[in-house]
Design a protein around this motif. Structure first.
Motif, PDB file in Angstrom:
ATOM      1  N   VAL A 183       8.695   0.990 -18.097  1.00 30.16           N
ATOM      2  CA  VAL A 183       9.399  -0.188 -17.591  1.00 30.16           C
ATOM      3  C   VAL A 183      10.252   0.145 -16.371  1.00 30.16           C
ATOM      4  CG1 VAL A 183      11.429   0.081 -19.066  1.00 30.16           C
ATOM      5  CG2 VAL A 183      10.729  -2.215 -18.333  1.00 30.16           C
ATOM      6  N   ASP A 184      10.583   1.419 -16.196  1.00 31.06           N
ATOM      7  CA  ASP A 184      11.394   1.847 -15.048  1.00 31.06           C
ATOM      8  C   ASP A 184      10.547   2.517 -13.965  1.00 31.06           C
ATOM      9  OD1 ASP A 184      13.891   1.037 -16.190  1.00 31.06           O
ATOM     10  OD2 ASP A 184      13.813   2.795 -17.502  1.00 31.06           O
ATOM     11  N   ASP A 185       9.257   2.275 -13.974  1.00 27.29           N
ATOM     12  CA  ASP A 185       8.370   2.863 -12.970  1.00 27.29           C
ATOM     13  C   ASP A 185       8.898   2.537 -11.569  1.00 27.29           C
ATOM     14  OD1 ASP A 185       6.075   3.074 -11.078  1.00 27.29           O
ATOM     15  OD2 ASP A 185       4.984   3.586 -12.894  1.00 27.29           O
ATOM     16  N   PRO A 186       9.097   3.548 -10.719  1.00 26.56           N
ATOM     17  CA  PRO A 186       9.664   3.287  -9.384  1.00 26.56           C
ATOM     18  C   PRO A 186       8.693   2.623  -8.428  1.00 26.56           C
ATOM     19  CG  PRO A 186       9.092   5.608  -9.604  1.00 26.56           C
ATOM     20  CD  PRO A 186       8.894   4.996 -10.961  1.00 26.56           C
ATOM     21  N   TRP A 187       7.412   2.584  -8.786  1.00 29.68           N
ATOM     22  CA  TRP A 187       6.393   2.062  -7.874  1.00 29.68           C
ATOM     23  C   TRP A 187       5.828   0.710  -8.302  1.00 29.68           C
ATOM     24  CZ3 TRP A 187       6.792   5.125  -3.866  1.00 29.68           C
ATOM     25  CH2 TRP A 187       7.072   6.480  -4.057  1.00 29.68           C
ATOM     26  N   VAL A 237       0.831  -1.202   0.000  1.00 26.51           N
ATOM     27  CA  VAL A 237       0.000   0.000   0.000  1.00 26.51           C
ATOM     28  C   VAL A 237       0.869   1.256   0.000  1.00 26.51           C
ATOM     29  CG1 VAL A 237      -1.730   1.327   1.272  1.00 26.51           C
ATOM     30  CG2 VAL A 237      -1.873  -1.179   1.214  1.00 26.51           C
ATOM     31  N   LEU A 238       1.878   1.271   0.859  1.00 24.07           N
ATOM     32  CA  LEU A 238       2.667   2.479   1.088  1.00 24.07           C
ATOM     33  C   LEU A 238       3.729   2.732   0.028  1.00 24.07           C
ATOM     34  CD1 LEU A 238       3.208   2.092   4.938  1.00 24.07           C
ATOM     35  CD2 LEU A 238       1.598   3.620   3.785  1.00 24.07           C
ATOM     36  N   HIS A 239       4.264   1.669  -0.556  1.00 25.77           N
ATOM     37  CA  HIS A 239       5.453   1.828  -1.396  1.00 25.77           C
ATOM     38  C   HIS A 239       5.312   1.292  -2.807  1.00 25.77           C
ATOM     39  CE1 HIS A 239       7.238   2.966   2.359  1.00 25.77           C
ATOM     40  NE2 HIS A 239       7.134   1.752   2.868  1.00 25.77           N
ATOM     41  N   THR A 240       4.132   0.806  -3.194  1.00 28.06           N
ATOM     42  CA  THR A 240       3.949   0.281  -4.545  1.00 28.06           C
ATOM     43  C   THR A 240       2.576   0.653  -5.089  1.00 28.06           C
ATOM     44  OG1 THR A 240       2.832  -1.860  -4.173  1.00 28.06           O
ATOM     45  CG2 THR A 240       5.217  -1.780  -3.740  1.00 28.06           C
ATOM     46  N   ALA A 241       2.432   0.480  -6.396  1.00 26.89           N
ATOM     47  CA  ALA A 241       1.128   0.640  -7.043  1.00 26.89           C
ATOM     48  C   ALA A 241       0.481  -0.711  -7.302  1.00 26.89           C
ATOM     49  CB  ALA A 241       1.281   1.404  -8.351  1.00 26.89           C
ATOM     50  N   VAL A 242       0.993  -1.762  -6.671  1.00 32.22           N
ATOM     51  CA  VAL A 242       0.420  -3.097  -6.832  1.00 32.22           C
ATOM     52  C   VAL A 242      -1.042  -3.096  -6.405  1.00 32.22           C
ATOM     53  CG1 VAL A 242       0.484  -5.447  -5.909  1.00 32.22           C
ATOM     54  CG2 VAL A 242       2.601  -4.348  -6.665  1.00 32.22           C
ATOM     55  N   TYR A 302      -5.012   5.927 -10.244  1.00 29.72           N
ATOM     56  CA  TYR A 302      -4.140   7.092 -10.056  1.00 29.72           C
ATOM     57  C   TYR A 302      -3.530   7.010  -8.662  1.00 29.72           C
ATOM     58  CZ  TYR A 302      -2.502  11.926 -10.081  1.00 29.72           C
ATOM     59  OH  TYR A 302      -1.716  13.048 -10.050  1.00 29.72           O
ATOM     60  N   LYS A 303      -2.218   6.882  -8.622  1.00 29.00           N
ATOM     61  CA  LYS A 303      -1.512   6.756  -7.351  1.00 29.00           C
ATOM     62  C   LYS A 303      -0.097   7.295  -7.530  1.00 29.00           C
ATOM     63  CE  LYS A 303      -0.723   3.347  -3.632  1.00 29.00           C
ATOM     64  NZ  LYS A 303      -0.886   1.931  -3.223  1.00 29.00           N
ATOM     65  N   PHE A 304       0.439   7.899  -6.488  1.00 25.19           N
ATOM     66  CA  PHE A 304       1.788   8.484  -6.550  1.00 25.19           C
ATOM     67  C   PHE A 304       1.913   9.490  -7.700  1.00 25.19           C
ATOM     68  CE2 PHE A 304       2.687   4.073  -4.840  1.00 25.19           C
ATOM     69  CZ  PHE A 304       2.754   4.479  -3.515  1.00 25.19           C
ATOM     70  N   ASP A 305       0.861  10.244  -7.929  1.00 26.84           N
ATOM     71  CA  ASP A 305       0.847  11.314  -8.931  1.00 26.84           C
ATOM     72  C   ASP A 305       1.082  10.824 -10.353  1.00 26.84           C
ATOM     73  OD1 ASP A 305       0.451  13.325  -6.958  1.00 26.84           O
ATOM     74  OD2 ASP A 305       2.599  13.270  -6.500  1.00 26.84           O
ATOM     75  N   ARG A 306       0.638   9.610 -10.631  1.00 25.12           N
ATOM     76  CA  ARG A 306       0.730   9.101 -11.998  1.00 25.12           C
ATOM     77  C   ARG A 306      -0.407   8.130 -12.263  1.00 25.12           C
ATOM     78  NH1 ARG A 306       6.241   6.383 -13.061  1.00 25.12           N
ATOM     79  NH2 ARG A 306       7.006   8.325 -12.148  1.00 25.12           N
ATOM     80  N   TRP A 307      -0.692   7.932 -13.544  1.00 22.97           N
ATOM     81  CA  TRP A 307      -1.781   7.047 -13.958  1.00 22.97           C
ATOM     82  C   TRP A 307      -1.281   5.624 -14.168  1.00 22.97           C
ATOM     83  CZ3 TRP A 307      -6.651   8.363 -13.515  1.00 22.97           C
ATOM     84  CH2 TRP A 307      -6.989   9.718 -13.532  1.00 22.97           C
ATOM     85  N   ILE A 322      -4.422  -6.905 -12.379  1.00 20.49           N
ATOM     86  CA  ILE A 322      -3.017  -6.616 -12.081  1.00 20.49           C
ATOM     87  C   ILE A 322      -2.666  -5.211 -12.555  1.00 20.49           C
ATOM     88  CG2 ILE A 322      -0.637  -7.343 -12.497  1.00 20.49           C
ATOM     89  CD1 ILE A 322      -1.803 -10.151 -13.131  1.00 20.49           C
ATOM     90  N   ALA A 323      -2.100  -4.417 -11.657  1.00 25.42           N
ATOM     91  CA  ALA A 323      -1.682  -3.064 -12.008  1.00 25.42           C
ATOM     92  C   ALA A 323      -0.564  -3.115 -13.053  1.00 25.42           C
ATOM     93  CB  ALA A 323      -1.209  -2.318 -10.771  1.00 25.42           C
TER      94      ALA A 323
END
Length: 202
Positions: free
Chosen positions: A130-134, A27-32, A159-164, A124-125
């Motif tokens: 390919v280099d998405d940090p989340w 939840v806190l560190h990924t867009a999974v 929409y999470k971490f300011d990206r789609w 699945i998100a």
């Protein structure tokens, strides 16, 4: 690495605190997951209990420590969805690479077949970066390895971490598609022997 003793068992509501600890980093560190806030232990307890009313909620332990969990749930609320289930799986960050995911999914497939579920589906998100940090592409690769195929791609629906983010839908048919499926069997009607066989990791 020494051999690790991996065992499976059914979750109980009292596992909530430990399972939240597994889930929280996603939840806190990924867009999974598209959740923004880590649920409380009480909320998670309710989620576990609700799932177990009809579907399996399986916990994996490694050398006696909770290392991950997986569960199924109804794909949709209408009557015709009874034979389709959606899967979810989360592995503790320091427990990847031990084969836990395969064992958990093997158990879900066994339960699903006993329950007369015909198809499994996973949302699945996905990021085109390919280099998405989340978000990595580990989950789609994992599902493909287990025989799932991509059936739909929903664009820009998260929409999470300011990206789609997109959503991939992957599907697996369990065995031969029956002309007329047998009635769905809720988890509580399964026998102790059936449940034990589904949790057998051999």
């Amino acid at each position: 690495m020494k051999n690790r003793n991996i065992t499976l068992r059914m979750a109980v509501p009292d596992d909530a605190k430990a399972l939240v600890a597994v889930y929280a980093p996603y939840v806190l560190h990924t867009a999974v997951t598209y959740e923004y806030e880590v649920p409380s232990a009480d909320e998670f307890r309710q989620r576990i209990a609700h799932t177990l009313e009809n579907y399996p909620y399986v916990v994996a332990e490694v050398d006696g420590e909770i290392a991950g969990y997986a569960y199924t749930g109804r794909l949709g609320v209408r009557a015709a969805f009874a034979w389709a289930a959606e899967t979810s799986i989360y592995i503790r960050e320091d427990m990847h690479g031990l084969g836990i995911g395969r064992k958990l999914y093997d158990a879900l497939e066994k339960f699903s077949q006993v329950q007369h579920i015909v198809t499994l589906h996973s949302a699945i998100a996905w990021s085109d970066d390919v280099d998405d940090p989340w978000l990595t592409r580990g989950s789609p690769a994992f599902h493909r390895h287990l025989g799932f195929t991509e059936t739909a791609h929903f664009r820009h629906c998260g929409y999470k971490f300011d990206r789609w983010y997109d959503l991939l839908w992957m599907e697996k048919t369990l065995g031969t598609l029956p002309e007329k499926p047998k009635p769905f069997r809720p988890l509580p009607v399964l026998t102790k022997e059936e449940c034990s066989a589904c949790l057998d990791r051999k």
